[in-house]
Scaffold this motif. Structure first.
Motif, PDB file in Angstrom:
ATOM      1  N   MET A   1       0.841  -1.172   0.000  1.00 23.45           N
ATOM      2  CA  MET A   1       0.000   0.000   0.000  1.00 23.45           C
ATOM      3  C   MET A   1       0.881   1.227   0.000  1.00 23.45           C
ATOM      4  O   MET A   1       1.846   1.322   0.739  1.00 23.45           O
ATOM      5  N   SER A   2       0.546   2.193  -0.830  1.00 20.89           N
ATOM      6  CA  SER A   2       1.324   3.421  -0.920  1.00 20.89           C
ATOM      7  C   SER A   2       0.473   4.612  -0.495  1.00 20.89           C
ATOM      8  O   SER A   2      -0.622   4.797  -1.007  1.00 20.89           O
ATOM      9  N   PRO A   3       0.947   5.406   0.430  1.00 18.67           N
ATOM     10  CA  PRO A   3       0.204   6.591   0.832  1.00 18.67           C
ATOM     11  C   PRO A   3       0.045   7.561  -0.329  1.00 18.67           C
ATOM     12  O   PRO A   3       0.854   7.590  -1.248  1.00 18.67           O
ATOM     13  N   ASP A   4      -0.999   8.349  -0.281  1.00 15.06           N
ATOM     14  CA  ASP A   4      -1.265   9.354  -1.311  1.00 15.06           C
ATOM     15  C   ASP A   4      -0.620  10.665  -0.872  1.00 15.06           C
ATOM     16  O   ASP A   4      -1.248  11.489  -0.224  1.00 15.06           O
ATOM     17  N   GLN A   5       0.650  10.818  -1.194  1.00 12.22           N
ATOM     18  CA  GLN A   5       1.398  11.987  -0.756  1.00 12.22           C
ATOM     19  C   GLN A   5       2.460  12.316  -1.805  1.00 12.22           C
ATOM     20  O   GLN A   5       3.235  11.449  -2.184  1.00 12.22           O
ATOM     21  N   GLN A   6       2.473  13.546  -2.263  1.00 11.60           N
ATOM     22  CA  GLN A   6       3.486  13.949  -3.233  1.00 11.60           C
ATOM     23  C   GLN A   6       4.840  14.087  -2.540  1.00 11.60           C
ATOM     24  O   GLN A   6       4.914  14.433  -1.369  1.00 11.60           O
ATOM     25  N   HIS A   7       5.902  13.787  -3.300  1.00 13.96           N
ATOM     26  CA  HIS A   7       7.258  13.868  -2.774  1.00 13.96           C
ATOM     27  C   HIS A   7       8.144  14.712  -3.686  1.00 13.96           C
ATOM     28  O   HIS A   7       7.804  14.955  -4.839  1.00 13.96           O
ATOM     29  N   ARG A   8       9.272  15.105  -3.158  1.00 13.85           N
ATOM     30  CA  ARG A   8      10.307  15.798  -3.931  1.00 13.85           C
ATOM     31  C   ARG A   8      11.644  15.165  -3.591  1.00 13.85           C
ATOM     32  O   ARG A   8      11.825  14.577  -2.520  1.00 13.85           O
ATOM     33  N   CYS A   9      12.555  15.292  -4.511  1.00 11.66           N
ATOM     34  CA  CYS A   9      13.902  14.775  -4.328  1.00 11.66           C
ATOM     35  C   CYS A   9      14.785  15.915  -3.823  1.00 11.66           C
ATOM     36  O   CYS A   9      14.808  16.994  -4.407  1.00 11.66           O
ATOM     37  N   THR A  10      15.502  15.680  -2.730  1.00 13.15           N
ATOM     38  CA  THR A  10      16.398  16.690  -2.180  1.00 13.15           C
ATOM     39  C   THR A  10      17.814  16.121  -2.098  1.00 13.15           C
ATOM     40  O   THR A  10      18.004  14.908  -2.068  1.00 13.15           O
ATOM     41  N   VAL A  11      18.774  17.002  -2.070  1.00 15.36           N
ATOM     42  CA  VAL A  11      20.173  16.597  -1.920  1.00 15.36           C
ATOM     43  C   VAL A  11      20.550  16.744  -0.450  1.00 15.36           C
ATOM     44  O   VAL A  11      20.344  17.794   0.155  1.00 15.36           O
ATOM     45  N   GLN A  12      21.086  15.688   0.104  1.00 17.05           N
ATOM     46  CA  GLN A  12      21.584  15.684   1.476  1.00 17.05           C
ATOM     47  C   GLN A  12      23.080  15.364   1.425  1.00 17.05           C
ATOM     48  O   GLN A  12      23.562  14.801   0.449  1.00 17.05           O
ATOM     49  N   ILE A  13      23.785  15.727   2.463  1.00 12.36           N
ATOM     50  CA  ILE A  13      25.236  15.503   2.516  1.00 12.36           C
ATOM     51  C   ILE A  13      25.560  14.619   3.727  1.00 12.36           C
ATOM     52  O   ILE A  13      25.158  14.923   4.850  1.00 12.36           O
ATOM     53  N   LYS A  14      26.294  13.528   3.474  1.00 17.36           N
ATOM     54  CA  LYS A  14      26.722  12.626   4.550  1.00 17.36           C
ATOM     55  C   LYS A  14      27.826  13.285   5.375  1.00 17.36           C
ATOM     56  O   LYS A  14      28.426  14.289   4.960  1.00 17.36           O
ATOM     57  N   ASP A  15      28.118  12.699   6.518  1.00 17.68           N
ATOM     58  CA  ASP A  15      29.186  13.217   7.382  1.00 17.68           C
ATOM     59  C   ASP A  15      30.527  13.294   6.671  1.00 17.68           C
ATOM     60  O   ASP A  15      31.342  14.162   6.966  1.00 17.68           O
ATOM     61  N   ASP A  16      30.749  12.384   5.705  1.00 17.39           N
ATOM     62  CA  ASP A  16      32.026  12.384   4.981  1.00 17.39           C
ATOM     63  C   ASP A  16      32.036  13.353   3.798  1.00 17.39           C
ATOM     64  O   ASP A  16      32.994  13.410   3.041  1.00 17.39           O
ATOM     65  N   GLY A  17      30.939  14.109   3.616  1.00 18.23           N
ATOM     66  CA  GLY A  17      30.862  15.105   2.546  1.00 18.23           C
ATOM     67  C   GLY A  17      30.244  14.599   1.257  1.00 18.23           C
ATOM     68  O   GLY A  17      30.036  15.372   0.328  1.00 18.23           O
ATOM     69  N   ALA A  18      29.953  13.314   1.181  1.00 20.59           N
ATOM     70  CA  ALA A  18      29.370  12.742  -0.034  1.00 20.59           C
ATOM     71  C   ALA A  18      27.874  13.062  -0.108  1.00 20.59           C
ATOM     72  O   ALA A  18      27.157  12.911   0.878  1.00 20.59           O
ATOM     73  N   PRO A  19      27.411  13.492  -1.286  1.00 16.68           N
ATOM     74  CA  PRO A  19      25.984  13.774  -1.421  1.00 16.68           C
ATOM     75  C   PRO A  19      25.173  12.498  -1.644  1.00 16.68           C
ATOM     76  O   PRO A  19      25.698  11.494  -2.119  1.00 16.68           O
ATOM     77  N   TYR A  20      23.915  12.551  -1.270  1.00 17.08           N
ATOM     78  CA  TYR A  20      22.958  11.489  -1.600  1.00 17.08           C
ATOM     79  C   TYR A  20      21.603  12.140  -1.815  1.00 17.08           C
ATOM     80  O   TYR A  20      21.398  13.314  -1.477  1.00 17.08           O
ATOM     81  N   LEU A  21      20.701  11.407  -2.431  1.00 12.49           N
ATOM     82  CA  LEU A  21      19.371  11.933  -2.715  1.00 12.49           C
ATOM     83  C   LEU A  21      18.375  11.362  -1.718  1.00 12.49           C
ATOM     84  O   LEU A  21      18.438  10.181  -1.367  1.00 12.49           O
ATOM     85  N   ALA A  22      17.467  12.203  -1.263  1.00 12.65           N
ATOM     86  CA  ALA A  22      16.413  11.782  -0.339  1.00 12.65           C
ATOM     87  C   ALA A  22      15.065  12.205  -0.917  1.00 12.65           C
ATOM     88  O   ALA A  22      14.962  13.247  -1.570  1.00 12.65           O
ATOM     89  N   PHE A  23      14.054  11.383  -0.702  1.00 13.95           N
ATOM     90  CA  PHE A  23      12.700  11.692  -1.151  1.00 13.95           C
ATOM     91  C   PHE A  23      11.872  12.066   0.063  1.00 13.95           C
ATOM     92  O   PHE A  23      11.672  11.250   0.968  1.00 13.95           O
ATOM     93  N   GLU A  24      11.426  13.325   0.097  1.00 12.08           N
ATOM     94  CA  GLU A  24      10.692  13.867   1.231  1.00 12.08           C
ATOM     95  C   GLU A  24       9.338  14.392   0.761  1.00 12.08           C
ATOM     96  O   GLU A  24       9.193  14.792  -0.391  1.00 12.08           O
ATOM     97  N   PRO A  25       8.345  14.427   1.647  1.00  9.79           N
ATOM     98  CA  PRO A  25       7.053  14.972   1.260  1.00  9.79           C
ATOM     99  C   PRO A  25       7.189  16.413   0.758  1.00  9.79           C
ATOM    100  O   PRO A  25       7.894  17.225   1.366  1.00  9.79           O
ATOM    101  N   SER A  26       6.542  16.717  -0.356  1.00  4.48           N
ATOM    102  CA  SER A  26       6.609  18.060  -0.941  1.00  4.48           C
ATOM    103  C   SER A  26       6.043  19.117  -0.007  1.00  4.48           C
ATOM    104  O   SER A  26       6.468  20.268  -0.026  1.00  4.48           O
ATOM    105  N   SER A  27       5.084  18.712   0.817  1.00  2.11           N
ATOM    106  CA  SER A  27       4.422  19.653   1.726  1.00  2.11           C
ATOM    107  C   SER A  27       5.295  20.050   2.905  1.00  2.11           C
ATOM    108  O   SER A  27       4.984  21.021   3.600  1.00  2.11           O
TER     109      SER A  27
END
Length: 70
Positions: A1-27
């Protein structure tokens, strides 16, 4: 089951400085996925600028994030 919620992709930075992508609610509200955070690890050497461009391209086409539980 998938909730009905829009998301956006954001850039996050790890402790070692490497970036990664995270999907967070747009709201900006709490995720309807039981407070989970979906992430994508990027290959070593990907810069924060490359990650931002990738996130922008994903956001151009992204509507939501779904899960399938078997």
């Amino acid at each position: 089951m998938s909730p009905d919620q829009q998301h956006r992709c954001t850039v996050q930075i790890k402790d070692d400085g490497a970036p990664y992508l995270a999907f967070e609610p747009s709201s900006g509200e709490r995720s309807s996925y039981s407070n989970s955070l979906f992430t994508l690890d990027l290959r070593p050497g990907v810069t924060a600028e490359e990650a931002r461009r990738l996130a922008a391209e994903i956001n151009r086409a992204l509507w939501g994030v779904s899960t399938t539980i078997f």
